[in-house]
Design a protein around this motif. Structure first.
Motif, PDB file in Angstrom:
ATOM      1  N   GLY A 304       0.490  -0.780   0.002  1.00  0.00           N
ATOM      2  CA  GLY A 304       0.024   0.026   0.007  1.00  0.00           C
ATOM      3  C   GLY A 304       0.255   1.317   0.117  1.00  0.00           C
ATOM      4  O   GLY A 304       1.705   1.055  -0.808  1.00  0.00           O
ATOM      5  N   LEU A 305       0.385   2.379   0.757  1.00  0.00           N
ATOM      6  CA  LEU A 305       1.358   3.269   0.703  1.00  0.00           C
ATOM      7  C   LEU A 305       2.825   3.205   1.332  1.00  0.00           C
ATOM      8  O   LEU A 305       3.267   4.365   0.936  1.00  0.00           O
ATOM      9  N   GLY A 306       2.821   1.969   1.853  1.00  0.00           N
ATOM     10  CA  GLY A 306       4.090   1.456   1.940  1.00  0.00           C
ATOM     11  C   GLY A 306       5.241   1.814   1.136  1.00  0.00           C
ATOM     12  O   GLY A 306       6.454   3.003   1.716  1.00  0.00           O
ATOM     13  N   LYS A 307       4.335   1.538  -0.046  1.00  0.00           N
ATOM     14  CA  LYS A 307       5.452   1.364  -1.234  1.00  0.00           C
ATOM     15  C   LYS A 307       5.802   2.927  -1.302  1.00  0.00           C
ATOM     16  O   LYS A 307       6.648   2.935  -2.260  1.00  0.00           O
ATOM     17  N   SER A 308       5.127   4.192  -1.106  1.00  0.00           N
ATOM     18  CA  SER A 308       5.105   4.987  -1.711  1.00  0.00           C
ATOM     19  C   SER A 308       6.594   5.921  -0.819  1.00  0.00           C
ATOM     20  O   SER A 308       7.332   6.762  -0.649  1.00  0.00           O
ATOM     21  N   ILE A 309       5.806   5.293   0.510  1.00  0.00           N
ATOM     22  CA  ILE A 309       6.802   6.244   1.730  1.00  0.00           C
ATOM     23  C   ILE A 309       8.585   5.713   1.595  1.00  0.00           C
ATOM     24  O   ILE A 309       9.474   6.385   1.090  1.00  0.00           O
ATOM     25  N   ASN A 310       8.584   4.028   0.964  1.00  0.00           N
ATOM     26  CA  ASN A 310      10.018   4.174   0.346  1.00  0.00           C
ATOM     27  C   ASN A 310      10.692   4.673  -0.362  1.00  0.00           C
ATOM     28  O   ASN A 310      11.567   5.242  -0.224  1.00  0.00           O
ATOM     29  N   ASP A 311       9.897   4.797  -1.886  1.00  0.00           N
ATOM     30  CA  ASP A 311       9.891   5.880  -2.736  1.00  0.00           C
ATOM     31  C   ASP A 311      10.380   6.892  -3.073  1.00  0.00           C
ATOM     32  O   ASP A 311      11.556   7.475  -2.349  1.00  0.00           O
ATOM     33  N   ARG A 312      10.296   7.646  -1.849  1.00  0.00           N
ATOM     34  CA  ARG A 312      10.472   8.635  -1.102  1.00  0.00           C
ATOM     35  C   ARG A 312      11.839   8.842   0.048  1.00  0.00           C
ATOM     36  O   ARG A 312      12.741   9.457  -0.326  1.00  0.00           O
TER      37      ARG A 312
END
Ligand code: TXA
Ligand code: MG
Length: 319
Positions: A304-312
């Motif tokens: 989920g949003l964990g992927k977006s956080i890891n990306d940043r």
């Protein structure tokens, strides 16, 4: 001097005068100007020190205006706009000829979204032009999620920040484009891959192309603090390797060994990814002011949003 104010009429006058106003959105603050004013658009690029090849997102207040911005809109784009606008989804579409080339950096595609912030929606409604707005930070640095972050960056460069409080989502919008009418994700963001796939089926994700990116926002160094930052799975182990340094950490829920940490940012004690996302940039801004030797961030769960956080976080570690 920059003024931080909720005065929409003042913002309107400044924008009508071809000047810039920083505007709140539910993702991050944007540095906004009239899309039809070449003077204003040039100021956006100059103020951010952003290369002219990197195009801007067009912000509108109502999804019905989409046909004035884009043409040949795929069915799946309409489905996504209906589901997420106003909200943190940017659509990359074939551009309408009315959109000036300087906004799209000469491309024949245009990025467009309806932001979900009451003040900015009200402002867009009283203007008779859409606003081009990249994130309100110098090129490559951490995006602002508070009016004060913008003032810290641009106190001598722009007249006004429209005060809209803390950005609720806290990272940039998710960018979706289309090839043969099928969706491709070009930037992970505030809306998760899973939320999009439920509506339009499996997505291609092209978030990381290094050379000649189709969406220049994919340049890997971005969203970066000045302090050296690393991203690790095992934060306790990493800490034991840097006992001689002044260290700040960014963790999801908790940290056990606190002995040699100078500053800790826990992004969500209750373990909520959305809350963590909302706090991420503000935490990075705070740590970056402390003149630490090193920031160590903990990898988030890849879901989920964990992927977006890891990306940043990954982009923040790039030298
Ligand atoms: O959440 C957001 O999207 C924020 C708020 C202010 O709306 N805006 C934002 O803008 O993040 P910016 O400029 O920092 O990032 C927009 C990204 C850039 O990486 C740009 O390269 C890409 O969108 N982009 C814009 N127009 C494009 C186009 N026509 N083709 C390909 N990429 C485009
Ligand atoms: Mg940006």
């Amino acid at each position: 001097m920059i003024e931080i104010s909720t005065d929409i009429n003042k913002a309107k006058k400044i924008l009508e005068n071809n000047e810039l106003v920083a505007i709140p959105t539910e993702t991050v603050y944007g540095l906004a100007g009239n899309i039809y004013s070449e003077t204003a658009i040039k100021k956006i690029f100059e103020t951010k020190k952003r290369p002219f090849y990197n195009p801007l997102i067009v912000h509108i207040h109502n999804k019905k205006l989409i046909d004035e911005i884009a043409i040949n809109i795929p069915e799946k784009a309409r489905i996504l706009a209906d589901a997420f606008w106003p909200g943190s989804l940017t659509l990359l579409l074939e551009k309408n000829n009315k959109i000036p080339d300087i906004v799209t950096a000469g491309r024949n595609s245009v990025a467009v979204r309806v932001p979900n912030h009451p003040l900015t929606l009200e402002l867009l409604k009283v203007l008779n032009f859409p606003l081009a707005a990249p994130s309100a930070n110098p090129f490559g640095s951490i995006s602002p999620t508070r009016a004060q972050h913008v003032a810290d960056y641009f106190s001598n460069d722009i007249a006004m920040v429209l005060e809209g409080g803390n950005c609720e989502n806290g990272i940039e919008s998710t960018i979706i484009g289309f090839k043969n009418d099928e969706p491709i994700m070009y930037r992970l963001g505030s809306i998760s891959i899973e939320e999009i796939e439920v509506l339009v089926g499996p997505l291609k994700v092209k978030n990381h192309s290094e050379k000649l990116p189709e969406s220049p926002g994919m340049l890997s160094r971005h969203y970066a603090p000045k302090t050296k930052t690393i991203l690790v799975e095992d934060i306790e182990k990493e800490l034991s390797l840097h006992t001689d340094k002044r260290i700040g950490v960014i963790v999801f829920k908790t940290i056990i060994d606190k002995t040699n940490i100078n500053y800790t940012e826990i992004l969500s004690e209750k373990g909520d990814l959305k809350q963590a996302m909302s706090n991420l940039y503000a935490a990075m801004h705070r740590l970056d002011k402390l003149k630490l030797d090193l920031i160590i961030a903990q990898k988030f769960p890849e879901e989920g949003l964990g992927k977006s956080i890891n990306d940043r976080l990954e982009r923040a570690t790039k030298e």
